[in-house]
Design an enzyme around this catalytic site. Structure first.
Site, short mmCIF file in Angstrom:
data_model
loop_
_atom_site.label_atom_id
_atom_site.label_comp_id
_atom_site.label_asym_id
_atom_site.label_seq_id
_atom_site.Cartn_x
_atom_site.Cartn_y
_atom_site.Cartn_z
CG HIS A 191 -2.10 -0.94 1.02
ND1 HIS A 191 -2.74 -1.57 2.06
CD2 HIS A 191 -2.73 -1.38 -0.10
CE1 HIS A 191 -3.71 -2.34 1.59
NE2 HIS A 191 -3.72 -2.23 0.27
CD GLU B 150 -4.53 -9.02 7.73
OE1 GLU B 150 -4.93 -9.47 8.82
OE2 GLU B 150 -3.64 -8.14 7.65
CB SER C 189 -0.64 2.18 4.63
OG SER C 189 -0.16 1.52 5.77
CB SER C 190 -4.88 -0.51 7.69
OG SER C 190 -5.89 -0.71 6.76
CG ASN C 191 1.37 -0.39 9.48
OD1 ASN C 191 2.19 0.04 8.68
ND2 ASN C 191 1.64 -0.61 10.72
#
Length: 282
Positions: A44, A130, A222-224
């Site tokens: 991402h 994911e 990006s989730s992270n």
């Protein structure tokens, strides 16, 4: 005016091992064969995706996959649902499986729960690659939620099993678990957050407090990245989120500022070094 900025890059930032593994696999095949299909963005981060597409990586979606025959296709670190593997068999596709081992282990645990007739709840981002792969282990029967308010409108059974997307906030996961228990549910809770991600919270806390300004570099998908940027902002209010060098504003800085650069598990080190070089020109 010269700002004379002192700039450091956080040593613990940059790709996690799952992303490194996927990119090294892709680069090996690109070196040998000149092109490779990849199901979804390999990471991402638009800058890294662009670097690899210039080398011959062809990003495709599931619709294009259906029409592909006799080709090699990379499965990225996020993993895939069982239906993708079934389609590959039918279309004679060779899957280069770079699914992260942490994700694969979680997929397996969710499948075991589902096969044991447990109702599965997944704390994760709707539509995230994911999460789609995780939900696929349950034939789409898992309940996915991003925050507790979504569950107010769901008729939950008295007993269920709770999992988390690997890149979610540990604190938030335990808050959700405690809140659901306090509401009287019988929960089997599984902390399935990747420790390579969660350990970065503390590393970032320790890093960002030493600087006047923080430049956090991450792709917007990006989730992270969102979770880790929140950590930066919490411990250093002068934190700025950028995806490219062009998004940096000179007005953020004062002369002789100490500037720290950090990033997500999907942020390439070369991009953080590019940001550092740009800041040192000010």
């Amino acid at each position: 005016m010269s700002y004379n900025l002192q700039v450091d890059i956080d040593k613990s930032s940059g790709f996690c091992f799952g992303v490194v593994y996927a990119i090294e696999m892709a680069e090996d095949i690109l070196d040998n064969e000149g092109y490779l299909y990849c199901l979804g963005d390999i990471v991402h981060n638009d800058e890294e995706v662009e670097r690899l597409t210039k080398r011959g990586l062809k990003i495709i979606d599931h619709e294009i996959l259906k029409g592909l025959r006799d080709e090699k296709v990379l499965i990225r670190a996020h993993g895939e649902a069982p239906s993708t593997y079934q389609l590959a068999l039918e279309n004679n596709l060779t899957l280069i499986d770079a699914s992260c081992p942490v994700v694969l282990k979680l997929q397996n645990r969710i499948k075991v729960s589902h096969d044991s007739d447990e109702q599965v709840l997944i704390f994760g981002k709707h539509g995230h690659a994911e999460v789609i792969g995780l939900q696929g282990q349950t034939d789409g029967k898992a309940i996915v939620f991003q925050d507790l308010a979504e569950l107010d409108h769901v008729d939950l059974p008295a007993k269920f099993t709770l999992y988390s997307q690997t890149t979610k906030s540990t604190d938030k996961f335990y808050h959700i678990k405690d809140e659901l228990i306090s509401r009287g549910y019988d929960i089997k809770a599984n902390d399935t957050i990747c420790r390579q991600v969660s350990n970065r919270y503390e590393e970032l806390e320790n890093f960002v407090v030493n600087y006047d300004r923080i430049i956090f570099v991450s792709g917007k998908k990006s989730s992270n990245g969102k979770v880790l940027y929140d950590v930066c902002k919490k411990y250093n209010d002068s934190s700025y989120f950028v995806s490219t060098v062009d998004e940096i504003d000179q007005n953020w800085f004062a002369a002789n500022d100490k500037v720290g650069i950090c990033g997500a598990t999907s942020t390439p080190m070369w991009l953080m070094e590019k940001v550092k070089s740009a800041l040192e020109q000010y």
